[in-house]
Design a protein around this motif. Structure first.
Motif, PDB file in Angstrom:
ATOM      1  N   PRO A 266       0.785  -1.200  -0.044  1.00 38.19           N
ATOM      2  CA  PRO A 266      -0.023   0.120  -0.123  1.00 38.19           C
ATOM      3  C   PRO A 266       0.945   1.469  -0.104  1.00 38.19           C
ATOM      4  O   PRO A 266       2.006   1.430   0.791  1.00 38.19           O
ATOM      5  CB  PRO A 266      -0.828  -0.243   1.275  1.00 38.19           C
ATOM      6  CG  PRO A 266       0.226  -0.906   2.174  1.00 38.19           C
ATOM      7  CD  PRO A 266       0.801  -1.848   1.485  1.00 38.19           C
ATOM      8  N   LEU A 267       0.531   2.183  -0.615  1.00 44.88           N
ATOM      9  CA  LEU A 267       1.382   3.580  -0.746  1.00 44.88           C
ATOM     10  C   LEU A 267       0.768   4.557   0.279  1.00 44.88           C
ATOM     11  O   LEU A 267      -0.466   4.555   0.565  1.00 44.88           O
ATOM     12  CB  LEU A 267       0.950   4.084  -2.127  1.00 44.88           C
ATOM     13  CG  LEU A 267       1.564   3.402  -3.235  1.00 44.88           C
ATOM     14  CD1 LEU A 267       1.171   4.115  -4.743  1.00 44.88           C
ATOM     15  CD2 LEU A 267       2.980   2.955  -3.062  1.00 44.88           C
ATOM     16  N   LEU A 268       1.529   4.942   0.998  1.00 38.89           N
ATOM     17  CA  LEU A 268       1.400   6.034   1.939  1.00 38.89           C
ATOM     18  C   LEU A 268       1.985   7.450   2.051  1.00 38.89           C
ATOM     19  O   LEU A 268       3.170   7.306   1.751  1.00 38.89           O
ATOM     20  CB  LEU A 268       1.707   5.503   3.603  1.00 38.89           C
ATOM     21  CG  LEU A 268       1.471   6.301   4.799  1.00 38.89           C
ATOM     22  CD1 LEU A 268       0.037   6.680   4.817  1.00 38.89           C
ATOM     23  CD2 LEU A 268       2.202   5.817   5.829  1.00 38.89           C
ATOM     24  N   ARG A 269       1.140   8.405   1.548  1.00 37.77           N
ATOM     25  CA  ARG A 269       1.358   9.579   0.844  1.00 37.77           C
ATOM     26  C   ARG A 269       2.597   9.677  -0.211  1.00 37.77           C
ATOM     27  O   ARG A 269       3.792  10.082   0.090  1.00 37.77           O
ATOM     28  CB  ARG A 269       1.897  10.578   2.196  1.00 37.77           C
ATOM     29  CG  ARG A 269       0.904  10.726   3.298  1.00 37.77           C
ATOM     30  CD  ARG A 269       1.027  11.938   4.131  1.00 37.77           C
ATOM     31  NE  ARG A 269       0.632  13.056   3.509  1.00 37.77           N
ATOM     32  CZ  ARG A 269       1.159  14.280   4.044  1.00 37.77           C
ATOM     33  NH1 ARG A 269       1.921  14.412   5.002  1.00 37.77           N
ATOM     34  NH2 ARG A 269       0.593  15.412   3.326  1.00 37.77           N
ATOM     35  N   PHE A 270       2.582   8.826  -0.977  1.00 36.60           N
ATOM     36  CA  PHE A 270       3.396   8.584  -2.179  1.00 36.60           C
ATOM     37  C   PHE A 270       3.468   9.750  -3.070  1.00 36.60           C
ATOM     38  O   PHE A 270       2.498  10.087  -3.670  1.00 36.60           O
ATOM     39  CB  PHE A 270       3.158   7.319  -2.884  1.00 36.60           C
ATOM     40  CG  PHE A 270       3.922   7.024  -4.072  1.00 36.60           C
ATOM     41  CD1 PHE A 270       5.452   6.679  -3.613  1.00 36.60           C
ATOM     42  CD2 PHE A 270       3.669   7.002  -5.400  1.00 36.60           C
ATOM     43  CE1 PHE A 270       6.242   6.310  -4.900  1.00 36.60           C
ATOM     44  CE2 PHE A 270       4.439   6.796  -6.482  1.00 36.60           C
ATOM     45  CZ  PHE A 270       5.546   6.458  -6.189  1.00 36.60           C
TER      46      PHE A 270
END
Length: 382
Positions: A266-270
Motif C-alpha cells: 500500500p502507498l502511504l503519501r506517495f
C-alpha cells in the motif's frame, strides 16, 4: 454555474486505523515509529520512489498472500516488483467498476484494451474494473492496427481503452467506437487534443489517470467536468513540491496518493511527481485539468513556480513543436525575465496573452520560426 467547493479533508477517513495497520508492514515500521496513530496527517512522512528501491533491496516489499506481481521502472534503471493480493485485485476492481459505470460503460459492452499486458501493470489496471463491471473485455494489447480494427468491427466493440495517439490512428483507419477511455498520454491537459481524437473516432473521449504503482485513480464522466477520484480506493492530496505543505483547492502542485484498503505494497503519501490541481466538490473529489506535467526541474521565476514540462504541454496545445523549443530565463536590472523560442508559426500577441493567463506571469520574449533548434531550459540568472 460556479461550483461551491468544500475545503479539502485534512486526512483520510479513519486515518488512525489506517496508520495502525500500515505500521505493521516492514515498509513503514521505521518511518511510523515516532508517529502516533492519532497524529495530524501532515506529520505522516512521504513515501518516495527512492525509498521503495531501498525497501526492495532490504527485502521489505514481498507479501505472503500476493497472487500477482507486476514490474515497474524506478530510479537508477532498476525494476521493482509490485505485489497484489486477491483482496487487492478485487478492491481495485470494485472501485474501477464503479468509475467505469459512471463513465457510461455497460455490462453488455465489448471493451477492447490496447495497453500492454507484458511485465507492466498496463492493461491489467483497466482489466480489473471492466471485468468486475461485467463488460466483455478483450485484452488485445498495443499495436497491430489492422487486427485491432478487424476485431472492433467483428465484435461491434463499443468501448476502446487506449492511449490517445493510438486511438486517433485507429480512428483515421476507420475505427468507430462509441466511447474512448484514454490514458497513458495527456488528453485534456493539452488544448485541442481531445477534440482531434474525438473527430478521428467520431465518439466521446474521456480522460483517465492511473499509474503502475497506484492503479486506477481518477476518471472523467460524460459531463467532462474533471477527472473524478476513486475515493473509496485512494486518497489524493496536492502539495507544494518545495515545502511539502498541502495546497488549497485550485493550486498547482505535486500529486500525492495513499491507498485506503490495499494489503500488499500500500502507498502511504506517495509522491508521484505528477503536476495537477484538485477540487473537493459536494459530489466528490476531482482533478479538474487532469495531469499536466511533472514537477521535475521546477523553477522559481518572478516569484511564481514554473514547471518546464507544463510549458511543453502548453506549446503542444498551440500546435508548436515542443521538441524544438528553448525556455530562457535571465536577469535584467535585478528582475527575472522569461522568454521562449520555438519552432512553428502563430499569433504572437494571442500566445503572449494566453501564456500570462496560464502561468500567471508575463512572457518577456517570444520568437517563432521554422528552423529553431531547441536547447531546453536555459537558466542564465547565474
Amino acid at each position: 454555474m460556479t461550483n461551491t467547493l468544500s475545503p479539502p479533508s485534512s486526512a483520510p477517513t479513519d486515518s488512525p486505523a489506517l496508520l495502525a495497520r500500515l505500521r505493521q508492514l516492514p515498509l513503514y515500521r521505521a518511518a511510523l515509529a515516532g508517529v502516533p496513530d492519532s497524529a495530524d496527517w501532515a506529520e505522516v512522512p512521504f513515501l518516495t520512489r527512492d525509498r521503495l528501491t531501498e525497501a526492495f533491496q532490504a527485502g521489505e516489499l514481498a507479501h505472503p498472500d500476493a497472487v500477482r506481481v507486476h514490474l515497474t521502472p524506478h530510479p537508477g534503471g532498476h525494476w521493482l516488483p509490485e505485489y497484489a493480493t486477491r483482496a487487492d485485485i478485487e478492491a481495485h476492481g470494485r472501485a474501477g467498476a464503479a468509475a467505469f459505470a459512471l463513465a457510461g460503460i455497460r455490462p453488455q459492452d465489448h471493451a477492447q484494451i490496447a495497453f500492454g499486458y507484458h511485465r507492466f501493470a498496463g492493461g491489467w489496471i483497466m482489466q480489473d474494473g471492466l471485468e468486475a463491471l461485467g463488460a466483455k473485455t478483450i485484452p488485445f494489447g498495443p499495436g497491430e492496427s489492422e487486427a485491432q480494427l478487424q476485431t472492433m468491427r467483428l465484435l461491434n466493440v463499443r468501448v476502446l481503452v487506449s492511449a490517445p495517439s493510438f486511438a486517433q490512428k485507429l480512428g483515421e483507419a476507420g475505427a468507430r467506437p462509441e466511447l474512448l477511455i484514454s490514458s497513458g498520454e495527456p488528453l485534456t491537459s493539452i488544448a485541442g487534443r481531445r477534440e482531434k481524437v474525438e473527430a478521428a473516432l467520431g465518439c466521446t473521449a474521456l480522460d483517465c489517470f492511473a499509474s503502475s504503482e497506484a492503479g486506477l485513480m481518477a476518471l472523467e464522466t460524460p459531463a467532462k467536468n474533471g477527472l473524478r477520484v476513486l475515493s473509496d480506493w485512494v486518497y489524493l492530496e496536492v502539495i507544494d513540491p518545495e515545502t511539502g505543505a498541502v495546497l488549497p483547492d485550485g493550486e498547482r502542485g505535486e500529486l500525492v496518493v495513499t491507498h485506503l484498503t490495499r494489503e500488499a505494497m500500500p502507498l502511504l503519501r506517495f509522491r508521484t511527481g505528477d503536476l495537477t490541481r484538485i477540487e473537493h466538490r459536494p459530489d466528490g473529489v476531482f482533478l479538474p485539468g487532469g495531469v499536466f506535467g511533472n514537477v521535475g526541474g521546477m523553477l522559481k521565476v518572478k516569484g511564481v513556480k514554473l514547471f518546464p514540462r507544463e510549458v511543453a504541454f502548453w506549446l503542444v496545445g498551440h500546435g508548436l513543436d515542443h521538441t524544438q523549443h528553448t525556455l530562457r530565463i535571465w536577469s535584467q536590472n535585478g528582475a527575472d525575465r522569461v522568454g521562449i523560442h520555438v519552432r512553428g508559426t502563430g499569433d504572437l500577441a494571442a500566445l503572449t496573452t494566453d501564456f500570462q493567463k496560464r502561468f500567471a506571469m508575463k512572457l518577456d520574449e517570444l520568437h517563432l520560426d521554422d528552423h529553431h533548434e531547441g536547447k531546453g531550459v536555459l537558466d542564465e540568472r547565474g
